[in-house]
Write an enzyme that holds these catalytic residues in place. Structure first.
Site, PDB file in Angstrom:
ATOM      1  N   ASP A 258      11.892  23.788 -36.555  1.00 52.66           N
ATOM      2  CA  ASP A 258      13.093  24.143 -37.313  1.00 52.66           C
ATOM      3  C   ASP A 258      13.696  22.900 -37.968  1.00 52.66           C
ATOM      4  O   ASP A 258      14.111  21.961 -37.278  1.00 52.66           O
ATOM      5  CB  ASP A 258      14.080  24.786 -36.332  1.00 52.66           C
ATOM      6  CG  ASP A 258      15.233  25.479 -37.013  1.00 52.66           C
ATOM      7  OD1 ASP A 258      15.472  25.200 -38.201  1.00 52.66           O
ATOM      8  OD2 ASP A 258      15.892  26.299 -36.350  1.00 52.66           O
ATOM      9  N   ASP A 321      19.014  32.507 -42.055  1.00 50.87           N
ATOM     10  CA  ASP A 321      19.015  33.335 -40.849  1.00 50.87           C
ATOM     11  C   ASP A 321      19.415  34.778 -41.149  1.00 50.87           C
ATOM     12  O   ASP A 321      20.497  35.019 -41.693  1.00 50.87           O
ATOM     13  CB  ASP A 321      19.993  32.756 -39.822  1.00 50.87           C
ATOM     14  CG  ASP A 321      19.477  31.451 -39.248  1.00 50.87           C
ATOM     15  OD1 ASP A 321      18.542  30.866 -39.828  1.00 50.87           O
ATOM     16  OD2 ASP A 321      20.015  31.025 -38.215  1.00 50.87           O
TER      17      ASP A 321
HETATM   18  C1  GLA Z   1      18.265  28.130 -36.945  1.00 55.45           C
HETATM   19  C2  GLA Z   1      17.101  29.115 -37.041  1.00 55.45           C
HETATM   20  C3  GLA Z   1      17.324  30.245 -36.045  1.00 55.45           C
HETATM   21  C4  GLA Z   1      17.447  29.693 -34.639  1.00 55.45           C
HETATM   22  C5  GLA Z   1      18.564  28.640 -34.597  1.00 55.45           C
HETATM   23  C6  GLA Z   1      18.597  27.913 -33.279  1.00 55.45           C
HETATM   24  O1  GLA Z   1      19.460  28.677 -37.346  1.00 55.45           O
HETATM   25  O2  GLA Z   1      16.973  29.598 -38.336  1.00 55.45           O
HETATM   26  O3  GLA Z   1      16.242  31.155 -36.115  1.00 55.45           O
HETATM   27  O4  GLA Z   1      16.238  29.122 -34.254  1.00 55.45           O
HETATM   28  O5  GLA Z   1      18.399  27.670 -35.603  1.00 55.45           O
HETATM   29  O6  GLA Z   1      19.606  26.958 -33.227  1.00 55.45           O
END
Ligand code: GLA
Length: 518
Positions: A258, A321
């Site tokens: 990520d 997200d």
């Molecule tokens: C980001 C990702 C999510 C999750 C969060 C965790 O927002 O896009 O899918 O993994 O981080 O902190």
């Protein structure tokens, strides 16, 4: 009618038809379109599986039907074995590249079945989109070893694993949090040798992955190329090599990587900067002696779909997200889905567009992470649309709701074998947008057997009739149409098929040339 008679009629209608939606009554039970699972054996899930030469192999045959079940596999390479009762195939992949076509057989007291399964020993992993569960949207910043084990248990007990769900993925917040004064999260983030340390909520990663593997399932872990993860836990910046080896040693099978704090290290929009850390992690994972699939999470920056595969990604998030996506007239998943739907040209075996998780059932609120998870606010029709869209787009099917609170309706959405077949189809084509207006969306996905899966989505607030002409799907003449959710043939249609589609709902059909009567 006398009052007593009226009362009897009402009781009878409740018993036979469900609760009426009259004010004052609880809402009627949502309609379960997926037929009941047959008691006879039925082998589900993917028909192909990619593994690197000589690497450990683990696959639990997804099969529904009354237990005990007896499994056997014809023509299984000698380096692999199948456990007769659990249907778990394990061992090491053959040392040479090649395709091994095996026949899986399953038998129980009600009958038997067989299905062809292709093991492809080569460079490509993820020949079909991953299926499984990810903990983020229920556990957020506080996952524990026990939560993850329970999720794995529930994947078996709920029957999800019998449909092909396989990955049990820890998301953020398993590592330590630099500077944290919380006794459970703080402390030294790496050991003297630079190895990343889990926080005390994860006492033993090897024992956790061993447990998940003992069920025939796969384990996923999370990190990022920046110094910190999105929730501000330790990540892999300048420790990429050590972390790739540690994740491997611990026994993980998937890494979600990520971008988060890496953003602060680089110039906006510089493609080299965006690619560099993924190239690095991608090549480190390739060199390991076990297969770890790489889920790139960088929200579609730099058009990742154009290069995600080249840097070693097995899937790449195409948007932000989903849990934070807000819709105007439609819930957020439609806008995420529509953005992802336009990228059909880039998906295929070994590399998938990832529009994020399936957020249905009991699920946490991304804007209020400490609040207890609650029942989704999506209507039943919206949930059918969600799962249909994801399957037509050959998206990873990763549920992120509460595994302890799986109800019949949620399982009916997640576990329809014919819907899953569309997602997992061997051709690995992502469906194309055939029509998009403010009220209608049509997605069409060509399937390996020559048929086409077509989703007729009503984006409007009122029911409407939606039709698809055979011309639009490049077919002619008489075609057979099957309602995929109901698993029911609808008959033969000339030139066009039209049907009533509920508000925000979908009718998902499979269209194939009508067979002549012999
Ligand atoms: C980001 C990702 C999510 C999750 C969060 C965790 O927002 O896009 O899918 O993994 O981080 O902190």
């Amino acid at each position: 009618m006398t009052r007593i008679l009226k009362c009897l009629v009402l009781i009878a209608s409740i018993v036979f038809l469900g609760l009426p939606s009259t004010p004052g009554f609880a809402q009627s039970v949502p309609e379960l379109l997926t037929p009941k699972t047959p008691l006879t054996p039925q082998i589900n899930g993917p028909k192909v599986y990619g593994v690197r030469p000589g690497h450990p192999f683990l696959y639990r045959i997804p099969c529904t039907g009354t237990r005990p079940m007896h499994f056997s596999v014809k023509n299984l390479p000698a380096s692999l074995k199948v456990d007769e009762l659990s249907g778990i195939i394990s061992g090491n992949a053959p040392a040479e590249k090649g395709e091994f076509v095996v026949t899986i057989e399953a038998a129980n007291s009600m009958g038997k079945t067989a299905r062809t399964f292709k093991i492809v020993v080569g460079d490509k992993l993820g020949l079909t989109p991953q299926m499984g569960w990810n903990g983020w949207y229920t556990l957020y910043d506080h996952p524990t070893d026990s939560d993850i084990r329970k999720a794995a248990d529930a994947m078996i007990a709920s029957g999800m694993a019998d449909y092909g769900y396989q990955f049990v993925d820890i998301d953020d917040a398993w590592a330590r949090k630099p500077g944290s004064t919380d006794a459970e999260l703080g402390g030294q983030v790496r050991d003297e040798a630079g190895n990343i340390l889990p926080n005390v909520r994860f006492p033993s990663m090897p024992s956790l992955t061993q447990y998940i593997h003992s069920l025939g399932l796969k384990a996923g872990i999370y990190s990022g190329p920046g110094p910190l993860t999105c929730a501000k836990f330790e990540a892999s910046y300048r420790h990429e090599d050590a972390d790739a080896h540690q994740f491997n040693k611990w026994g993980f099978d998937l890494l979600k990587y990520d971008m988060c704090s890496y953003r602060n290290l680089v110039k906006e929009g510089n493609l080299d900067d965006l690619q560099k850390p993924y190239k690095l992690m991608g090549s480190l994972l390739k060199e390991l002696d076990r297969d770890i699939v790489l889920n790139m999470c960088q929200y579609g920056e730099g058009d990742v779909w154009k290069w995600g595969r080249q840097v070693g990604g097995t899937s790449w998030r195409t948007t932000g997200d989903l849990g934070l996506a807000v819709g105007d007239s439609l819930p957020g998943f439609y806008s995420v889905g529509l953005a992802n739907a336009a990228l059909d040209a880039y998906a295929g075996p070994g590399g998938w567009n990832d529009p994020d998780y399936i957020l249905i059932g009991t699920v946490g609120d991304a804007n209020n992470r400490t609040a207890p998870p609650k029942a989704t606010s999506l209507t039943p029709e919206e949930q059918y649309s969600y799962m249909s869209m994801w399957s037509l787009m050959a998206s990873p099917l990763l549920f992120s709701g509460d595994m302890a609170k799986l109800d019949d309706f949620t399982l009916n959405i997640l576990c329809n074998s014919e819907v899953i077949d569309i997602d997992q189809d061997l051709l690995g084509k992502q469906g194309k947008i055939l029509r998009k207006t403010s009220l209608e969306l049509i997605l069409a996905k060509p399937l390996e057997d020559g048929s086409i899966a077509v989703g007729l989505f009503n984006l409007g607030k009122a029911p409407r009739t939606i039709s698809v002409d055979w011309k639009e799907i490049e077919k002619r003449g008489r075609m057979q149409v099957r309602d995929v959710w109901r698993q029911k043939d609808l008959g033969k249609f000339d030139d066009t098929f039209g049907t009533a589609v509920p508000a925000h709902g979908v009718v998902l059909v499979k269209v194939e040339p009508a067979r002549r009567k012999l």
